[in-house]
Motif scaffolding. Sequence first.
Motif, PDB file in Angstrom:
ATOM      1  N   PRO A  66       0.817  -1.206   0.000  1.00  0.00           N
ATOM      2  CA  PRO A  66       0.000   0.000   0.000  1.00  0.00           C
ATOM      3  C   PRO A  66       0.855   1.262   0.000  1.00  0.00           C
ATOM      4  N   ASN A  67       0.307   2.364  -0.518  1.00  0.00           N
ATOM      5  CA  ASN A  67       1.005   3.643  -0.398  1.00  0.00           C
ATOM      6  C   ASN A  67       0.806   4.175   1.024  1.00  0.00           C
ATOM      7  N   LYS A  68       1.450   5.310   1.263  1.00  0.00           N
ATOM      8  CA  LYS A  68       1.458   5.863   2.622  1.00  0.00           C
ATOM      9  C   LYS A  68       0.038   6.177   3.117  1.00  0.00           C
ATOM     10  N   ARG A  69      -0.797   6.733   2.237  1.00  0.00           N
ATOM     11  CA  ARG A  69      -2.149   7.093   2.651  1.00  0.00           C
ATOM     12  C   ARG A  69      -2.951   5.867   3.100  1.00  0.00           C
ATOM     13  N   ALA A  70      -2.688   4.723   2.469  1.00  0.00           N
ATOM     14  CA  ALA A  70      -3.433   3.510   2.825  1.00  0.00           C
ATOM     15  C   ALA A  70      -2.787   2.779   4.003  1.00  0.00           C
ATOM     16  N   ALA A  71      -1.452   2.882   4.117  1.00  0.00           N
ATOM     17  CA  ALA A  71      -0.741   2.165   5.191  1.00  0.00           C
ATOM     18  C   ALA A  71      -1.122   2.691   6.574  1.00  0.00           C
ATOM     19  N   ILE A  72      -1.752   3.847   6.609  1.00  0.00           N
ATOM     20  CA  ILE A  72      -2.184   4.426   7.896  1.00  0.00           C
ATOM     21  C   ILE A  72      -3.154   3.482   8.622  1.00  0.00           C
ATOM     22  N   ILE A  73      -3.762   2.563   7.879  1.00  0.00           N
ATOM     23  CA  ILE A  73      -4.691   1.615   8.506  1.00  0.00           C
ATOM     24  C   ILE A  73      -3.977   0.803   9.596  1.00  0.00           C
ATOM     25  N   GLU A  74      -2.655   0.623   9.445  1.00  0.00           N
ATOM     26  CA  GLU A  74      -1.853   0.034  10.530  1.00  0.00           C
ATOM     27  C   GLU A  74      -1.098   1.119  11.298  1.00  0.00           C
ATOM     28  N   GLY A  75      -0.702   2.172  10.601  1.00  0.00           N
ATOM     29  CA  GLY A  75       0.159   3.207  11.198  1.00  0.00           C
ATOM     30  C   GLY A  75      -0.511   3.978  12.316  1.00  0.00           C
ATOM     31  N   SER A  76      -1.845   4.054  12.289  1.00  0.00           N
ATOM     32  CA  SER A  76      -2.555   4.750  13.374  1.00  0.00           C
ATOM     33  C   SER A  76      -3.764   3.931  13.803  1.00  0.00           C
ATOM     34  N   LYS A  77      -3.706   3.462  15.044  1.00  0.00           N
ATOM     35  CA  LYS A  77      -4.833   2.678  15.572  1.00  0.00           C
ATOM     36  C   LYS A  77      -6.035   3.585  15.804  1.00  0.00           C
TER      37      LYS A  77
ATOM     38  N   LEU B 299      -8.397 -10.960  13.910  1.00  0.00           N
ATOM     39  CA  LEU B 299      -9.797 -11.091  14.311  1.00  0.00           C
ATOM     40  C   LEU B 299      -9.939 -11.777  15.654  1.00  0.00           C
ATOM     41  N   MET B 300     -10.986 -11.398  16.384  1.00  0.00           N
ATOM     42  CA  MET B 300     -11.364 -12.188  17.549  1.00  0.00           C
ATOM     43  C   MET B 300     -12.753 -12.728  17.279  1.00  0.00           C
ATOM     44  N   LEU B 301     -12.901 -14.049  17.441  1.00  0.00           N
ATOM     45  CA  LEU B 301     -14.182 -14.691  17.134  1.00  0.00           C
ATOM     46  C   LEU B 301     -14.985 -14.738  18.430  1.00  0.00           C
ATOM     47  N   THR B 302     -15.709 -13.669  18.697  1.00  0.00           N
ATOM     48  CA  THR B 302     -16.432 -13.539  19.972  1.00  0.00           C
ATOM     49  C   THR B 302     -17.811 -14.203  19.853  1.00  0.00           C
ATOM     50  N   SER B 303     -18.490 -14.337  20.997  1.00  0.00           N
ATOM     51  CA  SER B 303     -19.823 -14.947  20.965  1.00  0.00           C
ATOM     52  C   SER B 303     -20.814 -14.033  20.241  1.00  0.00           C
ATOM     53  N   ASP B 304     -20.392 -12.765  20.059  1.00  0.00           N
ATOM     54  CA  ASP B 304     -21.205 -11.780  19.325  1.00  0.00           C
ATOM     55  C   ASP B 304     -20.860 -11.734  17.845  1.00  0.00           C
ATOM     56  N   GLY B 305     -19.992 -12.648  17.435  1.00  0.00           N
ATOM     57  CA  GLY B 305     -19.553 -12.646  16.033  1.00  0.00           C
ATOM     58  C   GLY B 305     -18.122 -12.162  15.907  1.00  0.00           C
ATOM     59  N   PRO B 306     -17.541 -12.283  14.710  1.00  0.00           N
ATOM     60  CA  PRO B 306     -16.144 -11.879  14.513  1.00  0.00           C
ATOM     61  C   PRO B 306     -15.962 -10.363  14.618  1.00  0.00           C
ATOM     62  N   LYS B 307     -14.896  -9.962  15.304  1.00  0.00           N
ATOM     63  CA  LYS B 307     -14.597  -8.528  15.449  1.00  0.00           C
ATOM     64  C   LYS B 307     -13.125  -8.280  15.116  1.00  0.00           C
ATOM     65  N   VAL B 308     -12.862  -7.072  14.628  1.00  0.00           N
ATOM     66  CA  VAL B 308     -11.479  -6.726  14.271  1.00  0.00           C
ATOM     67  C   VAL B 308     -10.716  -6.296  15.522  1.00  0.00           C
ATOM     68  N   ILE B 309      -9.585  -6.947  15.758  1.00  0.00           N
ATOM     69  CA  ILE B 309      -8.689  -6.558  16.854  1.00  0.00           C
ATOM     70  C   ILE B 309      -7.653  -5.574  16.299  1.00  0.00           C
ATOM     71  N   GLU B 310      -7.170  -5.877  15.099  1.00  0.00           N
ATOM     72  CA  GLU B 310      -6.214  -4.961  14.463  1.00  0.00           C
ATOM     73  C   GLU B 310      -6.158  -5.223  12.977  1.00  0.00           C
ATOM     74  N   TYR B 311      -5.763  -4.171  12.251  1.00  0.00           N
ATOM     75  CA  TYR B 311      -5.409  -4.315  10.841  1.00  0.00           C
ATOM     76  C   TYR B 311      -3.897  -4.188  10.734  1.00  0.00           C
ATOM     77  N   ASN B 312      -3.287  -4.962   9.865  1.00  0.00           N
ATOM     78  CA  ASN B 312      -1.908  -4.706   9.493  1.00  0.00           C
ATOM     79  C   ASN B 312      -1.878  -4.462   7.988  1.00  0.00           C
ATOM     80  N   CYS B 313      -0.971  -3.597   7.559  1.00  0.00           N
ATOM     81  CA  CYS B 313      -0.946  -3.204   6.146  1.00  0.00           C
ATOM     82  C   CYS B 313       0.009  -4.088   5.350  1.00  0.00           C
ATOM     83  N   ARG B 314       0.205  -5.330   5.800  1.00  0.00           N
ATOM     84  CA  ARG B 314       1.304  -6.167   5.291  1.00  0.00           C
ATOM     85  C   ARG B 314       1.100  -7.615   5.676  1.00  0.00           C
TER      86      ARG B 314
END
Length: 424
Positions: A92-103, A272-287
Amino acid sequence: MNILVIGGGGREHAVIKALKKSPKTGKIYCLPGNGGIAADAECYPIKATDIEGIVQFATTHDVDFAVVTPDDPLVLGAVDALEEKGIPCFGPNKRAAIIEGSKVFSKQLMKKYGIPTAGSVTCASAENAVEYLKTCKYPTVIKADGLALGKGAVIVYSFEEARAAINEIMVDKIFGDSGNKVLIEEFLTGPEASVLSFTDGNIVVPMASSMDHKRALDGDRGLNTGGMGTVAPNPYYTPEIAERCMKEIFIPTIRAMNAEGRMFKGCLYFGLMLTSDGPKVIEYNCRFGDPETQVVLPLLDSDLLEIMLATSRGELREDMVKFSSDSACCVIVASSGYPKKYATGFEIELPKPAEGEDIYVAGAKLSDGKLLTSGGRVLGATARAENLRDAVDKAYALANKVKFEGAYMRKDIGARALLALGDK
Ligand code: AMP
Ligand code: GLY
């Protein structure tokens, strides 16, 4: 086609070995690489964060395509800098890599677009954080906003622990400016799954799912590490959950990034965390994840270079990505003391991997023709087999043949996955 790979760990070794299988691959250069990667690519001592040095190298060598794998060069804009010089890239370019660069960014993105994740508040000062922590429920999770070598998330069980963590992150700045802001997040429970995917900004094609083992000691005890081993596929990640993730998480994320003018092309990693409420995002990594890549790519039956080229050109198709129904296991062999202080410079004796096995070197350097340890996680021993039990047994047989002073490994990589499959 000559390829430049940026990075120097086990993940990059796995990427390089997969790229070598493509008939289109010519020379592979790796910056900085390591003593083990040197057997498969031409390595030069230019740091992955030295963007100027990387561009200088790429423009003075015959590089047709670059693959940028680590988080920091992606977040620093390595892809933008290379593409400016006419070198197409996977990543990804810098603008997209922010998905990991900033929580904080990724949390706001998920909230805005209704992508399931843990509830949270953002705090921009230690005072605000402490005030909030006085009222919140425990355990809770504190996360530094920026990159922190994978160590920026702390689970705290009491106000005192929370205050100490805020002091370290926001006052002592143990992660530097990454700790200018923090997220304080609701504590979720359930099995975790890592899903790496290829996306060209139009479609998203998930790879085989995997399971990391982050703690240093058996039974998920001890300190957090960069990852002590992995298995793929992850038995908790059933076809039903996969379908839900595609609909509720993967496609919405790609669309959200497009809507924000931050089209993501490359490998997008969903933690991902597979919770009893369904899958949830714990983190994204850009790589690609490390050591997830070391079990996922050995299961890829398609041509990785073709996929990467199509991804970078916006021409990815689902039928280009075929995964085997086999299983894989990677056991990390580490230096005694890791993730705390450890000694280096010990000579490594490597076994010869059989068919379906591989060794991906992470922390080793060459000195007078000898391979010496130079890092905490020294290498990963991977095996692929028809079922997980055989993959685990073979990976351990291979890892046990690796010899160096102070070598240690977890003995239970894959145990939880086998239990979930009903195999003790
Ligand atoms: P991260 O750096 O965000 O991947 O977090 C590292 C690890 O902390 C994850 O793999 C989880 O095991 C744990 N973790 C992170 N966020 C949460 C959460 N909201 N609830 C429970 N555990 C979490
Ligand atoms: N294995 C987790 C990561 O690469 O961040």
